[in-house]
Design an enzyme around this catalytic site. Structure first.
Site, PDB file in Angstrom:
ATOM      1  N   HIS A 176      24.471  47.608  32.132  1.00  0.00           N
ATOM      2  CA  HIS A 176      25.424  47.904  32.989  1.00  0.00           C
ATOM      3  C   HIS A 176      24.926  49.354  33.653  1.00  0.00           C
ATOM      4  O   HIS A 176      25.960  50.141  34.063  1.00  0.00           O
ATOM      5  CB  HIS A 176      26.716  48.226  32.304  1.00  0.00           C
ATOM      6  CG  HIS A 176      27.077  47.204  31.569  1.00  0.00           C
ATOM      7  ND1 HIS A 176      27.906  45.890  32.093  1.00  0.00           N
ATOM      8  CD2 HIS A 176      26.781  47.009  30.036  1.00  0.00           C
ATOM      9  CE1 HIS A 176      28.082  45.136  31.260  1.00  0.00           C
ATOM     10  NE2 HIS A 176      27.575  45.675  29.752  1.00  0.00           N
ATOM     11  N   LYS A 303      11.501  65.909  51.726  1.00  0.00           N
ATOM     12  CA  LYS A 303      11.471  64.492  51.281  1.00  0.00           C
ATOM     13  C   LYS A 303      10.392  63.818  51.211  1.00  0.00           C
ATOM     14  O   LYS A 303       9.525  64.006  51.815  1.00  0.00           O
ATOM     15  CB  LYS A 303      12.418  63.651  52.456  1.00  0.00           C
ATOM     16  CG  LYS A 303      13.921  64.121  52.681  1.00  0.00           C
ATOM     17  CD  LYS A 303      14.695  63.686  51.273  1.00  0.00           C
ATOM     18  CE  LYS A 303      14.854  62.065  51.335  1.00  0.00           C
ATOM     19  NZ  LYS A 303      15.907  61.624  52.185  1.00  0.00           N
ATOM     20  N   ASN A 305       9.714  59.872  50.346  1.00  0.00           N
ATOM     21  CA  ASN A 305      10.477  58.732  50.168  1.00  0.00           C
ATOM     22  C   ASN A 305       9.732  57.593  49.472  1.00  0.00           C
ATOM     23  O   ASN A 305       8.569  57.328  50.070  1.00  0.00           O
ATOM     24  CB  ASN A 305      11.136  58.163  51.574  1.00  0.00           C
ATOM     25  CG  ASN A 305      12.122  59.409  52.217  1.00  0.00           C
ATOM     26  OD1 ASN A 305      12.842  59.889  51.457  1.00  0.00           O
ATOM     27  ND2 ASN A 305      12.314  59.477  53.365  1.00  0.00           N
ATOM     28  N   GLU A 310      11.098  50.306  48.785  1.00  0.00           N
ATOM     29  CA  GLU A 310      12.295  50.170  49.236  1.00  0.00           C
ATOM     30  C   GLU A 310      11.950  49.066  50.345  1.00  0.00           C
ATOM     31  O   GLU A 310      12.652  48.127  50.829  1.00  0.00           O
ATOM     32  CB  GLU A 310      12.564  51.252  50.360  1.00  0.00           C
ATOM     33  CG  GLU A 310      13.245  52.526  49.391  1.00  0.00           C
ATOM     34  CD  GLU A 310      13.529  53.676  50.314  1.00  0.00           C
ATOM     35  OE1 GLU A 310      14.742  53.732  50.957  1.00  0.00           O
ATOM     36  OE2 GLU A 310      12.477  54.669  50.582  1.00  0.00           O
ATOM     37  N   LYS A 345       5.850  25.643  59.893  1.00  0.00           N
ATOM     38  CA  LYS A 345       4.700  26.581  59.707  1.00  0.00           C
ATOM     39  C   LYS A 345       5.131  27.861  59.792  1.00  0.00           C
ATOM     40  O   LYS A 345       4.593  28.976  58.934  1.00  0.00           O
ATOM     41  CB  LYS A 345       3.516  26.320  60.737  1.00  0.00           C
ATOM     42  CG  LYS A 345       2.774  24.889  60.456  1.00  0.00           C
ATOM     43  CD  LYS A 345       1.981  24.569  61.706  1.00  0.00           C
ATOM     44  CE  LYS A 345       1.995  23.098  62.093  1.00  0.00           C
ATOM     45  NZ  LYS A 345       3.258  22.415  61.840  1.00  0.00           N
TER      46      LYS A 345
END
Ligand code: ARG
Length: 478
Positions: A176, A303, A305, A310, A345
């Protein structure tokens, strides 16, 4: 009555002039194909990708026709030579693709006839594009399955190297997404390994049904020529010719099976991705992904990332979509071949490309995942991850499990109120909840004690993880 005459004999002189001379099937037609319809119905833009397998199929068909006496030695030599040259032209970018020639099959056949004349026109004896295209896709998919299987093996090898390095590294295991029990990072990597092992098995299983040859089914009913299907199958490395020509030209189950196996692989990669994204976040910071697999933000300088996981998580939907496309494509189709099947295809190509790219990115990245052991350990120390160990300890001291569960629940409530983990409580504090608790309890309340105690096949103990790794190495060697 000129009108009647025209109807009973559509091929008037005027019509003959408009006949689609550039079509290999033009004979019964009295006017050229509408320009838009020509483009709309053509598949050459995407099925050119099958060129190598189309040529391979034609080579085998020609050799078979020669074996049964339908092509002379000279004719088959010219055909094989012509096909080789065409393959070179395609690979050197010199081949002139023609929309008028609709698809890969007619582009190659027509070019062969341009090159070698009459023998080229004989190649299609006893064959139809219906069995030809079904054969091409199977040859192509068989090859792709082998490439994808190799990529799975490469990713598994990467996981084994991380698992080996991190067999003793402790992190919290979750249920959980709440801290549950301490586990080893190696054990976690080996869970991913097992998922991939099933995927590998599913692809091998699917391959056995891909590897059946439709060639010889011709348009739908077979052919009047004395063909030798076993021989063609042998040349093409197929297990055997298909048993039923109607089924042979119309069956796309093998592609759907592949797409469902591909969907499961993507689902697994998406689950790995989700964990990597969570673990790489500042809040968890269990791992660092190599910079070369991440990107920055154009506005927020801090940042980094986790784009690769992702994107793989996002691409999963495409492959599910490809599976749905093919299931829906085949639904309600009457036997045998229908033009609908030309739509098989693009979803198949898309799924293979997406899957290969995703596996490749994961196989390249995985061995370079850096673990942050202190962070993992600190997280495992929170959330009372050794509570089950305390209950098991009390069971060892003759308390029924349910009563032990209750005792530990009380101790945890006390820990929540006082801000202490179980291992941080004194013996006296612990004994408030049961006098069966003695000094030796601290052996089981440590993280190392907890993981080491789960020492049976399939358990998280470092010894077991090492055993799993050794067995896994043996398995993927073979
Ligand atoms: N381009 C076609 C396909 O992809 C080849 C088979 C066409 N057969 C036909 N009878 N029109 O399915």
């Amino acid at each position: 009555m000129p009108d009647n005459k025209k109807n009973s004999n559509p091929a008037t002189l005027q019509d003959q002039k408009d006949k689609p001379a550039d079509k290999l099937w033009g004979g019964r037609f009295s006017e050229s194909t509408d320009a838009f319809v020509e483009a709309f119905t053509a598949s050459i833009d995407f099925d050119k990708r099958l060129y190598k397998h189309d040529i391979e199929g034609s080579r085998a068909h020609a050799q078979m026709l020669n074996k049964v006496g339908l092509l002379s030695d000279k004719e088959v030599t010219d055909i094989l030579q012509g096909l080789d040259e065409i393959q070179d032209e395609i690979e050197n970018g010199q081949f002139k693709w023609s929309l008028k020639r609709e698809d890969i099959h007619m582009n190659i056949e027509a070019r062969l006839t341009d090159k070698i004349g009459i023998a080229g026109k004989k190649l299609h004896t006893g064959r139809s594009r219906n069995d030809q295209v079904a054969t091409d896709i199977r040859l192509w998919l068989r090859e792709q399955i082998d490439l994808i299987s190799n990529e799975i093996r490469r990713l598994q090898t990467g996981l084994l190297s991380v698992a080996e390095q991190e067999a003793d590294t402790i992190l919290p295991g979750f249920t959980h997404l709440q801290v549950a029990q301490p586990i080893t990072f190696g054990h976690h990597m080996m869970a991913w390994f097992e998922m991939l092992e099933r995927n590998h098995g599913r692809l091998q299983d699917c391959r056995t049904r891909v590897n059946i040859m439709p060639l010889g089914s011709a348009a739908l009913a077979g052919t009047t020529y004395p063909i030798d299907r076993e021989y063609a199958a042998e040349l093409l490395g197929f297990e055997r010719p298909c048993n039923n020509s109607l089924d042979g030209v119309s069956d796309r189950d093998f592609a759907i099976e592949f797409l469902s196996a591909a969907s499961l692989i993507m689902m697994h990669l998406s689950r790995f991705s989700e964990e990597l994204v969570l673990w790489a976040s500042a809040q968890f910071h269990f791992i660092d992904l190599p910079d070369r697999f991440c990107t920055g933000s154009s506005i927020m300088p801090q940042k980094k990332n986790p784009d690769v996981p992702e994107l793989v998580r996002g691409k999963t939907g495409r492959v599910y979509g490809d599976l749905m496309s093919l299931l829906t494509l085949m639904k309600s189709q009457p036997l045998a071949y229908n033009k609908d099947n030309q739509e098989d295809k693009e979803p198949l190509f898309d799924a293979v490309d997406t899957l290969m790219g995703s596996l490749r990115a994961f196989a390249d990245m995985t061995p370079h995942i850096k673990t942050n052991k202190d962070k993992m350990r600190a997280a495992a120390m929170q959330g009372f991850s050794t509570a089950t160990d305390l209950a098991d300890y009390l069971v060892g001291k003759n308390l029924p499990f349910r009563d032990a569960h209750e005792v530990v629940g009380n101790a945890v409530a006390y820990g929540v109120n006082t801000g202490k983990d179980l291992s941080e409580m004194s013996l006296d504090e612990l004994r408030q909840f049961s006098d069966k608790i003695t000094e030796d309890v601290f052996n089981v309340l440590t993280l190392e004690g907890s993981v080491a105690a789960r020492n049976h096949p399939g358990g998280t103990a470092p010894d077991q993880v090492r055993r799993q790794i050794a067995a896994a190495k043996d398995k993927i060697k073979g």
